[in-house]
Design an enzyme around this catalytic site. Structure first.
Site, PDB file in Angstrom:
ATOM      1  CG  ASP A  43      -3.101  32.079 -40.461  1.00 37.44           C
ATOM      2  OD1 ASP A  43      -2.153  31.795 -41.274  1.00 37.44           O
ATOM      3  OD2 ASP A  43      -4.322  31.451 -40.441  1.00 37.44           O
ATOM      4  CB  VAL A  53      -0.668  -0.012   1.319  1.00 41.46           C
ATOM      5  CG1 VAL A  53      -1.789   1.409   1.306  1.00 41.46           C
ATOM      6  CG2 VAL A  53      -2.066  -1.131   1.208  1.00 41.46           C
ATOM      7  CB  ALA A  54       4.004   2.179   2.031  1.00 40.49           C
ATOM      8  CG  ASN A 113      -0.939   6.675   0.301  1.00 41.09           C
ATOM      9  OD1 ASN A 113      -0.011   7.299   0.835  1.00 41.09           O
ATOM     10  ND2 ASN A 113      -0.597   5.236  -0.083  1.00 41.09           N
TER      11      ASN A 113
END
Length: 575
Positions: A57, A10-11, A406
């Site tokens: 242009d 998970v880290a 996280n």
């Protein structure tokens, strides 16, 4: 051991990264809309920040697209006015104005006469439409018992078709045209032919010239100057006469010497090697066709430039596709051009391109801040888990702790960094970003590694202190310091080269909200009973909170101490 492995897995994964980057890009598109730019492809937002050449242009983009006839040669005769109005597809009926601005100016020249009135006496029975290769158009009309055809176009395209044109006469006409062009006037020639059943562009009789002014947009010169400071080159591409194009380019600060101007005819004679050798010095391309635009873009890209190209016609689609950023016109652009482009200017204004590139640079800088913040946070989590396991200690963080940090504690500040207001003046004084440049350039790698190690060190220190009480206390200490230290780290990441005391924190209210909300949520998981059971934490006393809060502020202290280092890394990158 299984739980520890899950925690490490998970880290190692920045769960919020993909969502944050996508949201930041989407919000960036909204910001670009606010400055008059509609982005059709999300990756184009990132590419904008690396643009090093803008090919534009002239008519309607660098100029106001408000044509007015101001000069005639040899004089404003009846046949010159009548021919220019009849050889025309624009309309001003009922007060509504439709058509090309050049042709509308020719209709205005004949007021109070109108084209419908003239066509009652001279009904149109045939035509050869204008195209960019011939640079002219012809219409055939009944005139009593005979016919008359008017051919209108560029001076070169008309004179080559005229008969009874002694060299002295031709030189006189070309001198008059050059005089008009030197005043930045667009010059059109008219010729006539009678007695044909179908339009014929040969053996014409020369009638005269008209010169019309299309003033530069007031904001265009400032945009060109801004591009110069930002290391972005402006290249004008137009179908006008070289003298007209150079006069406008000089007025806007695009070109300084006539040697920086090239015509489409000259371009066709150059092979790729010769063009590559000259392309860096060229600023103006005149009398070009859509096919020439493709050659210009190809040559610039071959030299390593990131090219933005503007276009509005069907024939511009190939060059819009080939450019790194194809820019079509929202007002005058065709559906085909808009479909082929990456970006649409809602106001057809050159200054809008400058604002879009500025926003693009800011959006990329914000994405970089968000990514570095999230990666350094995850790096800190990996070091925390790995170091504790290597030292034979219990896992300092549970999988649910890391997932919480996280997805909740990290993602909100990461998103806040992604929508941070940027200093436009500073951004537009830097050279374009190298498209091959890594996110870790300019001190990015140092920032990621240093703050990852620092956050890990603070977290492990808190863990060892908590272990003196219990494993649950140690994990609560580590969880709290990890979450809050990353909140402080996010504040410093807004600008690693500026002191937090010089930042305008109110300019990013989302950062304030995410900090307060993140802190409140972190308190909740250690103080609310049912969350304590879910997360396996313990309650903290006010004294413990104070100590952990002070320890969590270390990344912000480090931010202030590292300012000279970060500034040095940024300066090295710019060199």
């Amino acid at each position: 051991m299984l739980l520890t492995a899950i925690s490490l897995a998970v880290a190692a994964v920045p769960e919020g990264l993909a969502a944050v980057v996508t949201i930041v890009l989407a919000l960036g598109v909204q910001r670009l809309v606010a400055v008059g730019t509609i982005v059709k492809r999300l990756p184009s937002v990132e590419t904008l920040g690396a643009v090093s050449v803008v090919c534009s242009d002239k008519t309607g983009t660098l100029t106001q697209n408000r044509m007015t006839v101001t000069e005639y040669w040899p004089e404003k005769s009846e046949i010159l006015v009548r021919g220019m109005m009849l050889c025309n597809d624009a309309s001003t009926e009922g007060g509504a104005r439709y058509g090309d601005p050049t042709e509308l100016a020719l209709l205005d020249m004949g007021v109070p006469l109108t084209r419908p009135q003239l066509e009652k006496d001279y009904p149109r029975i045939g035509e050869l439409p204008f195209d960019s290769d011939r640079k002219r158009m012809t219409t055939l009309h009944m005139a009593g018992n005979t016919t008359v055809a008017f051919t209108k176009g560029s001076i070169e395209g008309i004179l080559d078709l005229c008969v009874d044109m002694p060299p002295v006469r031709r030189a006189e006409i070309e001198t008059a045209a050059a005089s008009m062009s030197s005043k930045a006037l667009r010059v059109l020639a008219l010729a006539v032919r009678t007695g044909d059943e179908v339009p014929v562009e040969a053996d014409l009789e020369f009638v005269g010239l008209v010169g019309m002014i299309d003033p530069p947009r007031p904001e265009a010169a400032a945009a060109v100057a801004s591009f110069k400071r930002a290391g972005v080159r402006t290249v004008m591409i137009t179908g006008d006469h070289p003298d007209t194009a150079f006069a406008i380019a000089t007025e806007l600060g695009i070109a300084e010497d006539i040697s920086q101007c090239m015509t489409g005819a000259e371009l066709e004679l150059l092979d790729d090697a010769v063009l590559a050798a000259r392309i860096e010095n060229l600023r103006v391309f005149a009398r070009v066709s859509p096919a020439h635009k493709v050659k210009i873009v190809d040559a610039l890209r071959a030299k390593g430039h990131i090219v933005s190209m503007t276009g509005d016609g069907v024939n511009d689609a190939p060059s819009l596709k080939m450019a790194d950023i194809g820019v079509s016109m929202g007002i005058t652009g065709t559906d085909v051009a808009r479909s082929a482009s990456d970006m649409v200017l809602s106001d057809d204004n050159f200054a809008t391109i400058e604002r879009a590139i500025s926003e693009g640079r800011g959006i990329y800088a914000n994405i970089k801040k968000s990514v570095l913040f999230l990666l350094s946070s995850n790096f800190g989590e990996i070091i925390t888990m790995t170091a504790a396991i290597a030292a034979g200690l219990a896992a300092p963080l549970r999988a649910i702790h890391i997932l919480w940090v996280n997805l909740i504690t990290d993602s909100l500040p990461g998103l806040a960094l992604g929508v941070d207001r940027h200093d436009t003046t500073t951004l537009m004084r830097r050279p374009p970003r190298n498209p091959a440049e890594s996110l870790f350039a300019g001190g990015g790698l140092f920032t990621t590694l240093f703050y990852g190690v620092l956050v890990a060190g603070c977290t492990l220190y808190a863990f060892t202190k908590g272990l003196q009480i219990s494993t649950a206390a140690g994990q609560t200490y580590a969880f709290t310091v990890l979450g809050i230290s990353q909140l402080f780290h996010a504040v410093g990441m807004r600008d690693v080269t500026k002191s937090i005391f010089r930042m305008s924190h109110t300019a990013n209210p989302l950062m304030i909200i995410s900090f307060v909300l993140g802190l409140a949520l972190q308190v909740a998981v250690t103080e609310i009973p049912f969350l304590i059971r879910i997360f396996g934490t313990v309650r903290l006393s006010p004294e413990q909170w104070l100590r952990l809060f002070a320890l969590s502020a270390v990344p912000l202290i480090a931010h202030e101490l590292l300012l000279p280092v970060q500034r040095g890394l940024q300066s090295k990158k710019l060199r």
